[in-house]
Enzyme design. Structure first.
Site, PDB file in Angstrom:
ATOM      1  N   ARG A 177       8.814  -9.041   7.670  1.00 14.67           N
ATOM      2  CA  ARG A 177       9.315  -9.893   8.919  1.00 14.67           C
ATOM      3  C   ARG A 177       9.919 -11.395   8.350  1.00 14.67           C
ATOM      4  O   ARG A 177       9.783 -12.124   9.237  1.00 14.67           O
ATOM      5  CB  ARG A 177       7.891  -9.991   9.555  1.00 14.67           C
TER       6      ARG A 177
ATOM      7  N   ARG B  92       0.937  -1.228  -0.054  1.00 17.66           N
ATOM      8  CA  ARG B  92      -0.062  -0.063   0.067  1.00 17.66           C
ATOM      9  C   ARG B  92       0.627   1.369   0.069  1.00 17.66           C
ATOM     10  O   ARG B  92       0.196   2.309  -0.044  1.00 17.66           O
ATOM     11  CB  ARG B  92      -0.792   0.093   1.175  1.00 17.66           C
TER      12      ARG B  92
ATOM     13  N   TYR C 178       9.742   0.823  16.919  1.00 16.98           N
ATOM     14  CA  TYR C 178       9.435  -0.146  17.564  1.00 16.98           C
ATOM     15  C   TYR C 178      10.204  -1.529  17.316  1.00 16.98           C
ATOM     16  O   TYR C 178      10.940  -1.542  16.295  1.00 16.98           O
ATOM     17  CB  TYR C 178       8.072  -0.494  17.405  1.00 16.98           C
TER      18      TYR C 178
ATOM     19  N   GLU D 124      11.658   5.922   5.903  1.00  9.80           N
ATOM     20  CA  GLU D 124       9.936   6.025   5.931  1.00  9.80           C
ATOM     21  C   GLU D 124       9.640   7.619   5.234  1.00  9.80           C
ATOM     22  O   GLU D 124       9.743   8.656   6.035  1.00  9.80           O
ATOM     23  CB  GLU D 124       9.687   6.126   7.379  1.00  9.80           C
TER      24      GLU D 124
ATOM     25  N   HIS E 111       9.879   2.780   2.614  1.00 10.44           N
ATOM     26  CA  HIS E 111       8.886   2.512   2.926  1.00 10.44           C
ATOM     27  C   HIS E 111       8.058   3.902   3.085  1.00 10.44           C
ATOM     28  O   HIS E 111       8.659   5.131   2.719  1.00 10.44           O
ATOM     29  CB  HIS E 111       9.012   1.985   4.175  1.00 10.44           C
TER      30      HIS E 111
ATOM     31  N   TYR F 253       4.686   5.344   5.926  1.00  9.38           N
ATOM     32  CA  TYR F 253       5.263   6.553   6.018  1.00  9.38           C
ATOM     33  C   TYR F 253       5.532   7.212   7.409  1.00  9.38           C
ATOM     34  O   TYR F 253       5.237   6.190   8.594  1.00  9.38           O
ATOM     35  CB  TYR F 253       4.073   7.723   5.379  1.00  9.38           C
TER      36      TYR F 253
HETATM   37  N1  ARG Z   1       7.795   0.199   9.023  1.00  9.11           N
HETATM   38  C1  ARG Z   1       8.639  -0.543   8.968  1.00  9.11           C
HETATM   39  C2  ARG Z   1       8.261  -1.999   9.135  1.00  9.11           C
HETATM   40  O1  ARG Z   1       7.188  -2.171   9.951  1.00  9.11           O
HETATM   41  C3  ARG Z   1       9.900  -0.400  10.068  1.00  9.11           C
HETATM   42  C4  ARG Z   1      10.903  -1.553   9.750  1.00  9.11           C
HETATM   43  C5  ARG Z   1      12.180  -1.036  10.588  1.00  9.11           C
HETATM   44  N2  ARG Z   1      13.306  -1.979  10.692  1.00  9.11           N
HETATM   45  C6  ARG Z   1      13.163  -2.866  11.557  1.00  9.11           C
HETATM   46  N3  ARG Z   1      14.100  -3.838  11.383  1.00  9.11           N
HETATM   47  N4  ARG Z   1      12.211  -3.150  12.652  1.00  9.11           N
HETATM   48  O2  ARG Z   1       8.501  -2.845   8.439  1.00  9.11           O
HETATM   49 ZN    ZN Z   2       6.560  -0.457   5.047  1.00  7.43          ZN
END
Ligand code: ARG
Ligand code: ZN
Length: 421
Positions: free
Chosen positions: A257, A186, A361, A383, A309, A311
């Site tokens: 992830r 998105r 986070y 972002e 990415h 935002y």
């Molecule tokens: N908005 C991204 C996500 O949720 C941030 C990723 C940041 N990197 C990380 N290794 N957590 O995928």
């Molecule tokens: Zn993203």
């Protein structure tokens, strides 16, 4: 009787279709701003409980945005009220906003078709096919400087192509910057920003020759084309984030992830229906395998990995799986700060920079951590800016502003990289 039966059937079908295709009708978007650690943790818990946080701010005083369905509404309001979390209603009918936006998209495509070959404007969003055609065309027009290669296939068999941009000097073993976009379906501004980077490095070569003197750039514009295309098919699909491989009754894993580095430890879900589903195993998605293999094949000369990415205006560096910082964090910090300062000086837009875990986070299994682990000296998640009713839908009149702003940051970071490494 026949008519009655038909009527009943159509009502039943209409109901189920209506239920499945709720189209975000009556969904709200709230902005919430935690002032205490407790409030911030509570909000984070909501994101793990199935609330869709379209923007998360972890630092106190940073706002988050969350989609609240009619079914979640009562519980949500009760909670924020009782916890005295400041909240404001940003959008009262998400479905209507998305409908409007998609209607506009269609109109823009009709009014502004790609005529022949040449540069892509920043006047609208493009399909995956249009993006591939564009880079293929660049390779034909600039055969000594631009090379396009098919590096794999998405689950739905869309081609994943990289474009390698050089200054044409044919030197082997130059250092390298690897950029990708479109991890999350998105986040449409991401592929748009990638296209602008390509335009700068190829068509505006004279202005940017310094960035290609000792470095090649390799760019994968859309990592998750199945998801990206899916978001262009209808109102309900517009908020899709993941890939599109089916898992039982649900679809897709969160490609960010799915990498095998502390996979599924923190900030990811084991539930196939969740937006942050880590996948059944690490690298269950063909798209993340492609990125992994690219990273390993490039890592000996790869200096910077940059993934776009949206935002939230962040420049994030490892780690995202732990609050610990890598040994070289000061170098990472210097690069991120350089990007943030360049953007703020030029446009006034404030980018927050720091380690993913500390400023956003904790979330393990992302590509930035993996790229760093695989050997890139610097690894950054950017972002970009958000706008529009949901943040993921900057109106086309603002694409140019956002992608040029992004380029200012990327250019400054690349200069810093070239100076340091
Ligand atoms: N908005 C991204 C996500 O949720 C941030 C990723 C940041 N990197 C990380 N290794 N957590 O995928
Ligand atoms: Zn993203």
């Amino acid at each position: 009787l026949r008519a009655v039966v038909l009527l009943l059937i159509s009502v039943a079908v209409g109901l189920t279709v209506g239920e499945l295709d709720h189209g975000y009708k009556g969904y709200h978007i709230y902005e919430v701003t935690p002032k205490t650690l407790e409030q911030s943790q509570l909000l984070h818990q909501l994101s793990l409980d199935g609330y869709d946080f379209i923007k998360e701010g972890r630092l106190l005083g940073h706002s988050s945005r969350v989609i609240v369905s009619p079914a979640q509404f009562e519980r949500f309001v009760k909670l924020v009220k009782s916890e005295q979390i400041a909240y404001t209603l940003l959008n009262e009918n998400l479905g209507a906003s998305i409908d409007e936006e998609l209607a506009l998209l269609k109109l823009q495509r009709r009014m502004n078709p790609i005529t022949g070959k040449g540069r892509l404007s920043t006047e609208r969003y493009y399909t995956h096919e249009e993006i591939l055609n564009y880079i293929d065309d660049l390779a034909v027009r600039y055969p000594s400087r631009v090379f396009v290669k098919t590096v794999g296939w998405s689950y739905e068999r869309r081609a994943l192509k990289t474009i390698t941009i050089t200054n044409g000097d044919q030197r082997k073993g130059k250092k390298l910057i690897f950029v990708d976009g479109g991890f999350h379906a998105r986040e449409w501004i991401s592929p748009a920003a990638v296209l602008y980077i390509i335009d700068q490095l190829v068509e505006q070569f004279e202005q940017n020759a310094d960035l290609l003197k000792d470095y090649d750039w390799i760019i994968l514009p859309v990592v998750n084309p199945d998801g990206y295309e899916h978001t262009q098919t209808g109102t309900l699909a517009r908020m899709w984030r993941k890939t599109r491989q089916p898992y039982g009754a649900c679809y897709g894993a969160d490609p960010n992830r799915n990498f095998d580095f502390h996979w599924n430890e923190e900030g990811a879900s084991s539930s196939a229906c969740a937006d942050t589903y880590a996948g059944p195993t690490a690298f269950s998605e063909p798209e993340t395998i492609v990125v992994r293999d690219l990273m390993h094949s490039l890592s000996d000369r790869g200096v910077m990995y940059l993934t776009l990415h949206s935002y939230g205006n962040y420049l994030l560096y490892p780690w995202g799986w732990t609050s610990d910082l890598p040994d070289t964090w000061e170098d990472l910090d210097e690069v991120a700060r350089t990007g943030a300062e360049a953007i703020e000086n030029a446009t006034g837009t404030v980018y927050t920079y720091g380690s993913s875990t500390n400023v956003l986070y904790i979330a393990a299994g992302a590509s930035d951590d993996y790229g760093f682990y695989a050997g890139f000296n610097v690894s950054i998640t950017m972002e970009l800016s958000g706008a529009g009713s949901i943040g993921f839908n900057p109106p086309v009149t603002r694409i140019d502003e956002f992608v040029t702003e992004t380029w200012i940051g990327i250019r400054a970071m690349a200069e810093k990289i070239i100076e340091k490494y």
